[in-house]
Design an enzyme around this catalytic site. Structure first.
Site, PDB file in Angstrom:
ATOM      1  N   GLY A  10      41.994  24.272   3.014  1.00 49.39           N
ATOM      2  CA  GLY A  10      41.411  22.971   3.374  1.00 49.39           C
ATOM      3  C   GLY A  10      41.806  22.524   4.771  1.00 49.39           C
ATOM      4  O   GLY A  10      42.073  21.348   4.996  1.00 49.39           O
ATOM      5  N   GLY A  11      41.811  23.452   5.723  1.00 48.40           N
ATOM      6  CA  GLY A  11      42.267  23.104   7.075  1.00 48.40           C
ATOM      7  C   GLY A  11      41.161  22.975   8.094  1.00 48.40           C
ATOM      8  O   GLY A  11      41.415  22.967   9.293  1.00 48.40           O
ATOM      9  N   ARG A  15      39.586  15.654  11.101  1.00 43.43           N
ATOM     10  CA  ARG A  15      40.600  14.578  11.048  1.00 43.43           C
ATOM     11  C   ARG A  15      41.591  14.780   9.898  1.00 43.43           C
ATOM     12  O   ARG A  15      42.366  13.899   9.571  1.00 43.43           O
ATOM     13  CB  ARG A  15      39.882  13.232  10.843  1.00 43.43           C
ATOM     14  CG  ARG A  15      39.132  12.739  12.072  1.00 43.43           C
ATOM     15  CD  ARG A  15      38.092  11.658  11.747  1.00 43.43           C
ATOM     16  NE  ARG A  15      38.338  10.865  10.569  1.00 43.43           N
ATOM     17  CZ  ARG A  15      39.023   9.724  10.526  1.00 43.43           C
ATOM     18  NH1 ARG A  15      39.575   9.259  11.629  1.00 43.43           N
ATOM     19  NH2 ARG A  15      39.157   9.045   9.405  1.00 43.43           N
ATOM     20  N   ASP A  60      35.776  29.293  -1.137  1.00 44.67           N
ATOM     21  CA  ASP A  60      35.854  28.192  -2.082  1.00 44.67           C
ATOM     22  C   ASP A  60      37.117  28.451  -2.902  1.00 44.67           C
ATOM     23  O   ASP A  60      37.179  29.410  -3.680  1.00 44.67           O
ATOM     24  CB  ASP A  60      34.615  28.198  -2.982  1.00 44.67           C
ATOM     25  CG  ASP A  60      34.672  27.127  -4.064  1.00 44.67           C
ATOM     26  OD1 ASP A  60      35.763  26.549  -4.278  1.00 44.67           O
ATOM     27  OD2 ASP A  60      33.635  26.868  -4.705  1.00 44.67           O
ATOM     28  N   SER A 139      50.464  13.954  -4.061  1.00 50.64           N
ATOM     29  CA  SER A 139      49.991  12.648  -3.593  1.00 50.64           C
ATOM     30  C   SER A 139      50.822  11.561  -4.253  1.00 50.64           C
ATOM     31  O   SER A 139      51.348  11.759  -5.352  1.00 50.64           O
ATOM     32  CB  SER A 139      48.524  12.452  -3.974  1.00 50.64           C
ATOM     33  OG  SER A 139      48.120  11.131  -3.730  1.00 50.64           O
ATOM     34  N   TYR A 152      41.787  12.247 -10.239  1.00 50.81           N
ATOM     35  CA  TYR A 152      42.639  12.547  -9.078  1.00 50.81           C
ATOM     36  C   TYR A 152      44.110  12.422  -9.470  1.00 50.81           C
ATOM     37  O   TYR A 152      44.925  13.317  -9.204  1.00 50.81           O
ATOM     38  CB  TYR A 152      42.303  11.564  -7.949  1.00 50.81           C
ATOM     39  CG  TYR A 152      43.014  11.854  -6.645  1.00 50.81           C
ATOM     40  CD1 TYR A 152      42.566  12.860  -5.795  1.00 50.81           C
ATOM     41  CD2 TYR A 152      44.135  11.127  -6.259  1.00 50.81           C
ATOM     42  CE1 TYR A 152      43.212  13.131  -4.587  1.00 50.81           C
ATOM     43  CE2 TYR A 152      44.795  11.388  -5.065  1.00 50.81           C
ATOM     44  CZ  TYR A 152      44.317  12.390  -4.239  1.00 50.81           C
ATOM     45  OH  TYR A 152      44.957  12.658  -3.049  1.00 50.81           O
ATOM     46  N   ALA A 153      44.445  11.296 -10.119  1.00 51.61           N
ATOM     47  CA  ALA A 153      45.846  11.064 -10.505  1.00 51.61           C
ATOM     48  C   ALA A 153      46.319  12.147 -11.470  1.00 51.61           C
ATOM     49  O   ALA A 153      47.443  12.649 -11.359  1.00 51.61           O
ATOM     50  CB  ALA A 153      45.989   9.686 -11.138  1.00 51.61           C
ATOM     51  N   ALA A 154      45.439  12.538 -12.407  1.00 55.17           N
ATOM     52  CA  ALA A 154      45.821  13.587 -13.363  1.00 55.17           C
ATOM     53  C   ALA A 154      46.051  14.910 -12.636  1.00 55.17           C
ATOM     54  O   ALA A 154      47.018  15.633 -12.907  1.00 55.17           O
ATOM     55  CB  ALA A 154      44.730  13.748 -14.421  1.00 55.17           C
ATOM     56  N   ILE A 185      46.818   8.201   4.300  1.00 49.41           N
ATOM     57  CA  ILE A 185      46.756   8.886   5.593  1.00 49.41           C
ATOM     58  C   ILE A 185      45.325   8.734   6.105  1.00 49.41           C
ATOM     59  O   ILE A 185      44.364   8.906   5.345  1.00 49.41           O
ATOM     60  CB  ILE A 185      47.091  10.396   5.428  1.00 49.41           C
ATOM     61  CG1 ILE A 185      48.393  10.614   4.630  1.00 49.41           C
ATOM     62  CG2 ILE A 185      47.151  11.085   6.795  1.00 49.41           C
ATOM     63  CD1 ILE A 185      49.655  10.110   5.250  1.00 49.41           C
TER      64      ILE A 185
HETATM   65  P1  NDP Z   1      40.013  15.970   3.963  1.00 50.99           P
HETATM   66  O1  NDP Z   1      38.829  15.638   3.145  1.00 50.99           O
HETATM   67  O2  NDP Z   1      40.069  15.538   5.384  1.00 50.99           O
HETATM   68  O3  NDP Z   1      40.292  17.549   3.910  1.00 50.99           O
HETATM   69  C1  NDP Z   1      40.172  18.276   2.733  1.00 50.99           C
HETATM   70  C2  NDP Z   1      39.688  19.654   3.085  1.00 50.99           C
HETATM   71  O4  NDP Z   1      39.596  20.441   1.882  1.00 50.99           O
HETATM   72  C3  NDP Z   1      38.288  19.638   3.711  1.00 50.99           C
HETATM   73  O5  NDP Z   1      38.260  20.478   4.842  1.00 50.99           O
HETATM   74  C4  NDP Z   1      37.406  20.175   2.592  1.00 50.99           C
HETATM   75  O6  NDP Z   1      36.243  20.838   3.034  1.00 50.99           O
HETATM   76  C5  NDP Z   1      38.368  21.154   1.934  1.00 50.99           C
HETATM   77  N1  NDP Z   1      37.897  21.540   0.608  1.00 50.99           N
HETATM   78  C6  NDP Z   1      37.358  20.754  -0.361  1.00 50.99           C
HETATM   79  N2  NDP Z   1      36.979  21.497  -1.423  1.00 50.99           N
HETATM   80  C7  NDP Z   1      37.266  22.788  -1.108  1.00 50.99           C
HETATM   81  C8  NDP Z   1      37.093  24.018  -1.781  1.00 50.99           C
HETATM   82  N3  NDP Z   1      36.548  24.084  -3.010  1.00 50.99           N
HETATM   83  N4  NDP Z   1      37.481  25.159  -1.170  1.00 50.99           N
HETATM   84  C9  NDP Z   1      38.028  25.122   0.093  1.00 50.99           C
HETATM   85  N5  NDP Z   1      38.230  23.974   0.763  1.00 50.99           N
HETATM   86  C10 NDP Z   1      37.852  22.824   0.192  1.00 50.99           C
HETATM   87  O7  NDP Z   1      41.260  15.387   3.153  1.00 50.99           O
HETATM   88  P2  NDP Z   1      42.780  15.101   3.562  1.00 50.99           P
HETATM   89  O8  NDP Z   1      43.151  15.850   4.765  1.00 50.99           O
HETATM   90  O9  NDP Z   1      42.985  13.658   3.526  1.00 50.99           O
HETATM   91  O10 NDP Z   1      43.519  15.696   2.279  1.00 50.99           O
HETATM   92  C11 NDP Z   1      44.249  16.901   2.277  1.00 50.99           C
HETATM   93  C12 NDP Z   1      45.132  16.923   1.027  1.00 50.99           C
HETATM   94  O11 NDP Z   1      46.053  15.833   1.090  1.00 50.99           O
HETATM   95  C13 NDP Z   1      44.346  16.749  -0.283  1.00 50.99           C
HETATM   96  O12 NDP Z   1      44.902  17.595  -1.273  1.00 50.99           O
HETATM   97  C14 NDP Z   1      44.587  15.299  -0.636  1.00 50.99           C
HETATM   98  O13 NDP Z   1      44.481  15.045  -2.009  1.00 50.99           O
HETATM   99  C15 NDP Z   1      45.998  15.103  -0.128  1.00 50.99           C
HETATM  100  N6  NDP Z   1      46.323  13.694   0.121  1.00 50.99           N
HETATM  101  C16 NDP Z   1      45.649  12.971   1.062  1.00 50.99           C
HETATM  102  C17 NDP Z   1      45.943  11.632   1.253  1.00 50.99           C
HETATM  103  C18 NDP Z   1      45.251  10.778   2.268  1.00 50.99           C
HETATM  104  O14 NDP Z   1      45.447   9.538   2.242  1.00 50.99           O
HETATM  105  N7  NDP Z   1      44.449  11.327   3.160  1.00 50.99           N
HETATM  106  C19 NDP Z   1      46.979  10.969   0.454  1.00 50.99           C
HETATM  107  C20 NDP Z   1      47.607  11.829  -0.500  1.00 50.99           C
HETATM  108  C21 NDP Z   1      47.292  13.140  -0.653  1.00 50.99           C
HETATM  109  P3  NDP Z   1      34.866  19.994   3.195  1.00 50.99           P
HETATM  110  O15 NDP Z   1      35.159  18.932   4.202  1.00 50.99           O
HETATM  111  O16 NDP Z   1      33.881  21.022   3.613  1.00 50.99           O
HETATM  112  O17 NDP Z   1      34.575  19.433   1.829  1.00 50.99           O
END
Ligand code: NDP
Length: 244
Positions: A10-11, A15, A60, A139, A152-154, A185
């Site tokens: 998920g990188g 943002r 995925d 989280s 999400y919480a679960a 964040i």
């Molecule tokens: P973003 O939505 O910015 O990033 C999440 C990334 O995960 C996206 O690039 C997304 O791709 C990718 N993704 C989603 N589904 C899949 C999949 N099936 N396979 C591969 N990649 C996937 O979220 P954040 O950076 O905010 O979140 C990152 C992590 O931090 C998450 O686990 C989130 O729960 C956790 N977190 C975030 C908080 C916040 O306030 N931001 C607070 C607490 C925890 P695409 O954009 O194409 O869907």
């Protein structure tokens, strides 16, 4: 010294936390391997991967076949993975009584099952070498909750328990497993939040929302030897929000 390698799921989100972590590790001289959904990486992700001598994998993370194919390529090309930041996640704001089976499966799939799918092959390899650090994206929502975040919480509560169990099983092999528990964040994941009545900022002593770089500092610490005696921990990165 041999270049160290981190896998980040998920990188690709410009943002997002994952890319913030990728940029930090690239700056520190690590090789950064990013897995995300998009067929091609965005500009920021592409740059971070390139700067670090790493690679992007269109995967995925809920799909075992795709994950296994990427892992096979990674181990063939880079031999070892020193750290994993299993970060891909989604947040669907839905009242519990309206959650569909498809929504439930998807959120548990991305937020929890992916940690198993990506974590297992990496943990096996780390066991052979008797070293490595695994960091899962938990989280604040895994410890507390808010309306419309039941799944999400679960899922995040599951991540915290997975962290503890993995730490117990993998500790004897010299592998540490911890998770980050961010508060709010500033990324795109919070978009669509239906409940502005929750005074998140008022509950945050540091009086600001976090940035991906705030989380990156903690992931950097957890991946490195400065945290050598820490495992099984769910670390708040909340600006103090959990304190009251
Ligand atoms: P973003 O939505 O910015 O990033 C999440 C990334 O995960 C996206 O690039 C997304 O791709 C990718 N993704 C989603 N589904 C899949 C999949 N099936 N396979 C591969 N990649 C996937 O979220 P954040 O950076 O905010 O979140 C990152 C992590 O931090 C998450 O686990 C989130 O729960 C956790 N977190 C975030 C908080 C916040 O306030 N931001 C607070 C607490 C925890 P695409 O954009 O194409 O869907």
């Amino acid at each position: 010294m041999e270049k160290k390698t981190i896998v980040i799921t998920g990188g690709n989100s410009e943002r997002g936390i994952g890319l913030g972590v990728g940029r930090r590790f690239a700056r520190e001289g690590w090789r950064v391997l990013i897995m995300d959904l998009a067929k091609e990486p965005g500009e920021g992700c592409s740059q971070a991967v390139q700067d670090s001598g790493g690679a992007y994998y269109s995967v995925d993370v809920t799909n075992k076949k795709q994950v296994d194919a990427a892992m096979k390529d990674i181990f063939a090309r880079y031999d070892f993975v020193d750290a994993l930041f299993s970060n891909a996640g989604i947040l669907q704001w839905v009242p519990f009584v309206d959650v569909t089976e498809e929504q439930f499966d998807r959120e548990i799939g991305v937020n929890l099952k992916s940690m198993y799918l990506v974590g297992q092959p990496i943990a096996r390899k780390m066991m052979e070498r008797r070293k490595g650090s695994i960091i899962l994206a938990g989280s604040m929502g895994g410890k507390e909750s808010a309306p419309f975040q039941s799944v999400y919480a679960a899922s995040k509560g599951g991540v915290i328990q997975l962290t503890k169990t993995m730490a117990q099983e993998l500790g004897p092999y010299g592998i540490r497993v911890n998770c980050t528990c961010p508060g709010i964040i500033n990324t795109d994941i919070g978009k669509g939040a239906p409940n502005p009545k929750i005074p998140w900022l008022d509950r945050t002593p540091l009086n600001r929302f976090g940035t991906p770089e705030d989380v990156a500092g903690v992931v950097w610490f957890l991946a490195n030897e400065d945290s050598a005696y820490m495992t099984g921990q769910a670390i708040n990165v909340t600006g103090g929000m959990m304190t009251f």
